[in-house]
Design a protein around this motif. Structure first.
Motif, short mmCIF file in Angstrom:
data_model
loop_
_atom_site.label_atom_id
_atom_site.label_comp_id
_atom_site.label_asym_id
_atom_site.label_seq_id
_atom_site.Cartn_x
_atom_site.Cartn_y
_atom_site.Cartn_z
N VAL A 24 0.80 -1.23 0.00
CA VAL A 24 0.00 0.00 0.00
C VAL A 24 0.83 1.28 0.00
O VAL A 24 0.41 2.30 -0.56
N ILE A 25 2.01 1.24 0.61
CA ILE A 25 2.86 2.43 0.59
C ILE A 25 3.54 2.57 -0.76
O ILE A 25 3.57 3.67 -1.35
N LYS A 26 4.06 1.47 -1.29
CA LYS A 26 4.69 1.49 -2.61
C LYS A 26 3.72 1.97 -3.68
O LYS A 26 4.09 2.75 -4.58
N ASP A 27 2.47 1.53 -3.59
CA ASP A 27 1.46 1.91 -4.57
C ASP A 27 0.82 3.27 -4.29
O ASP A 27 -0.11 3.68 -4.99
N LYS A 28 1.28 3.92 -3.23
CA LYS A 28 0.81 5.26 -2.85
C LYS A 28 -0.68 5.29 -2.49
O LYS A 28 -1.36 6.31 -2.66
N LEU A 29 -1.15 4.15 -1.99
CA LEU A 29 -2.52 4.11 -1.48
C LEU A 29 -2.59 4.92 -0.19
O LEU A 29 -3.54 5.69 0.02
N TYR A 30 -1.58 4.71 0.66
CA TYR A 30 -1.43 5.49 1.88
C TYR A 30 0.03 5.91 2.03
O TYR A 30 0.93 5.28 1.49
N THR A 31 0.24 6.97 2.79
CA THR A 31 1.60 7.38 3.14
C THR A 31 1.91 6.87 4.55
O THR A 31 1.00 6.46 5.29
N VAL A 32 3.17 6.91 4.91
CA VAL A 32 3.56 6.55 6.28
C VAL A 32 2.85 7.46 7.28
O VAL A 32 2.39 7.01 8.33
N ALA A 33 2.72 8.73 6.92
CA ALA A 33 2.03 9.68 7.80
C ALA A 33 0.56 9.31 7.99
O ALA A 33 0.00 9.48 9.09
N ASP A 34 -0.08 8.81 6.94
CA ASP A 34 -1.48 8.37 7.05
C ASP A 34 -1.61 7.24 8.08
O ASP A 34 -2.54 7.23 8.89
N ILE A 35 -0.68 6.31 8.00
CA ILE A 35 -0.75 5.10 8.83
C ILE A 35 -0.25 5.36 10.25
O ILE A 35 -0.88 4.97 11.24
N CYS A 36 0.87 6.05 10.34
CA CYS A 36 1.58 6.16 11.62
C CYS A 36 1.16 7.40 12.41
O CYS A 36 1.99 8.26 12.74
N THR A 37 -0.11 7.47 12.73
CA THR A 37 -0.59 8.53 13.62
C THR A 37 -0.12 8.24 15.04
O THR A 37 0.40 7.15 15.31
N ALA A 38 -0.29 9.18 15.93
CA ALA A 38 0.27 9.07 17.29
C ALA A 38 0.01 7.74 17.99
O ALA A 38 0.93 7.15 18.57
N PRO A 39 -1.21 7.20 17.97
CA PRO A 39 -1.45 5.95 18.68
C PRO A 39 -0.65 4.76 18.12
O PRO A 39 -0.49 3.74 18.80
N TYR A 40 -0.17 4.88 16.89
CA TYR A 40 0.52 3.76 16.24
C TYR A 40 2.00 4.06 15.99
O TYR A 40 2.68 3.29 15.31
N ALA A 41 2.49 5.15 16.54
CA ALA A 41 3.87 5.57 16.29
C ALA A 41 4.87 4.51 16.74
O ALA A 41 5.82 4.18 16.00
N ALA A 42 4.69 3.96 17.92
CA ALA A 42 5.62 2.95 18.45
C ALA A 42 5.57 1.68 17.61
O ALA A 42 6.62 1.09 17.29
N ALA A 43 4.36 1.26 17.23
CA ALA A 43 4.21 0.06 16.42
C ALA A 43 4.82 0.26 15.04
O ALA A 43 5.43 -0.66 14.48
N CYS A 44 4.68 1.45 14.50
CA CYS A 44 5.26 1.76 13.20
C CYS A 44 6.79 1.71 13.27
O CYS A 44 7.45 1.17 12.36
N LYS A 45 7.34 2.26 14.32
CA LYS A 45 8.80 2.26 14.50
C LYS A 45 9.32 0.83 14.60
O LYS A 45 10.33 0.47 13.99
N SER A 46 8.59 0.00 15.35
CA SER A 46 8.98 -1.40 15.50
C SER A 46 8.92 -2.15 14.17
O SER A 46 9.73 -3.04 13.91
#
Length: 363
Positions: free
Chosen positions: A337-359
């Motif tokens: 989804v990121i490669k295809d530009k469906l969503y950006t990292v910013a779309d996905i990695c909002t504050a509640p998911y920041a730690a999970a995204c980093k992991s």
């Protein structure tokens, strides 16, 4: 003198009537031309607003591709909001507007049959989009939906690991019974799961989160919270409702499938409350439907696009274009989804998911 005047007056009246009649005849010809072959209008009818993909992705991708292929083509759009009766009215409206082609994702594939027949009887060509509608449709574009179910079933087994045994109790929440895709997802999933796990509870969730939540609650009551080893959800909207119920019942780390790669499902996957979804790239599907629509409106061949055939519930053999689905887990978010530009990292990695995204390496 009076006789000559009288004759002249009659001549003027006759001449005026002739001009008037000619003018009326010309006006009629113009009306016929303006509503005839010069018009190029495509109708796009999508099934519901609960599933976020339709308004956010399918419609704009379809519209953009049509405009790129056919500058003079006009798009008429409507969403049925989950109502088969509303969708039938929308088809009738499209017929009245004189569209040339209708691309429709049916709310109810059987109920829409008479509406499709009415459109075809008026010379309108119909494309079944994403769901194979019954009746005399000219083409069908979707994903290999039985394959979707197989991928869902296999991803559930993979996530269960060594807990996937013939005695492991699995809850299965399927889609809307009137949706032919739901039957194919179910068939595909059963072909993988049967004999490898115990499907202890199976019901339809109707593609609605609240309905799926109710069914999940009933499954917990029937089976027992501690006895549930995995949950098959046919799509992400239902998975959202199911995940809420599981959390409320204190059930964690139980694999949960989905479909559609909705933003919230990807966030659940990162958070560990959903194990997988199925990514069906909306852009190539919408663009394929747009290309078929333009080819049909311009009387061009579609054999090079619709290279296979599917048989609908009404027995119609329909030229079809089937795309390939992909299982999406935490490991391939970047490559899908990121490669295809469906969503950006910013779309996905909002504050509640920041730690999970980093992991997960999403920064």
């Amino acid at each position: 003198m009076n006789t000559r005047v009288r004759r002249a007056a009659v001549a003027v009246v006759i001449s005026a009537l002739a001009v008037s009649a000619a003018a009326c005849g010309k006006a009629g010809d113009d009306d016929s031309d303006s509503g005839g072959s010069d018009a190029k209008t495509i109708g796009l009818l999508l099934p519901d607003s609960v599933t976020t993909r339709y308004a956010k992705f399918d419609k704009p991708y379809f519209d953009t591709k049509v405009k790129a292929l056919c500058a003079e083509c006009k798009l008429e759009y409507a969403n049925a909001a989950g109502s088969a009766a509303t969708q039938a009215q929308q088809v009738s409206s499209m017929i009245t507007k004189g569209v040339n082609v209708i691309a429709i994702s049916a709310v109810d594939s059987a109920a829409i049959k008479s509406s499709i027949q009415a459109a075809v009887d008026k010379g309108i060509k119909v494309i079944a989009y994403d769901r194979l509608a019954q009746g005399p449709v000219s083409a069908y574009v979707s994903f290999d939906n039985e394959k979707v179910g197989q991928l869902q079933g296999q991803s559930l087994l993979d996530s269960m690991g060594d807990k996937a045994t013939p005695k492991a109790k699995v809850v299965m929440i399927n889609g809307l019974a009137s949706d032919p895709n739901a039957a194919l997802f179910k068939k595909g999933a059963h072909s993988v799961l049967d004999g490898k796990v115990d499907i202890a509870y199976e019901q339809a969730g109707d593609w609605i989160d609240t309905v799926a939540a109710q069914k999940m609650s009933a499954a917990i009551t029937q089976i027992g919270a501690k006895n549930i080893a995995g949950v098959y959800s046919a799509n992400d909207a239902m998975a959202g409702g199911i995940a809420t119920v599981l959390k409320g019942a204190g059930i964690s780390s139980v694999p949960l499938t989905g479909q559609d790669a909705e933003l919230t499902s990807i966030q659940r996957i990162l958070a560990g409350t959903q194990s997988s979804t199925i990514y069906k790239a909306y852009k190539p599907e919408a663009e394929a439907a747009a290309q078929l629509s333009v080819n049909l409106i311009e009387d061009k061949d579609i054999k090079s696009l619709a290279t296979t055939t599917q048989t609908s519930g009404s027995g119609n053999k329909v030229p079809s274009q089937l795309l390939t689905p992909v299982t999406l887990t935490k490991d391939n978010i970047k490559d899908t989804v990121i490669k295809d530009k469906l969503y950006t990292v910013a779309d996905i990695c909002t504050a509640p998911y920041a730690a999970a995204c980093k992991s997960a390496g999403l920064e």
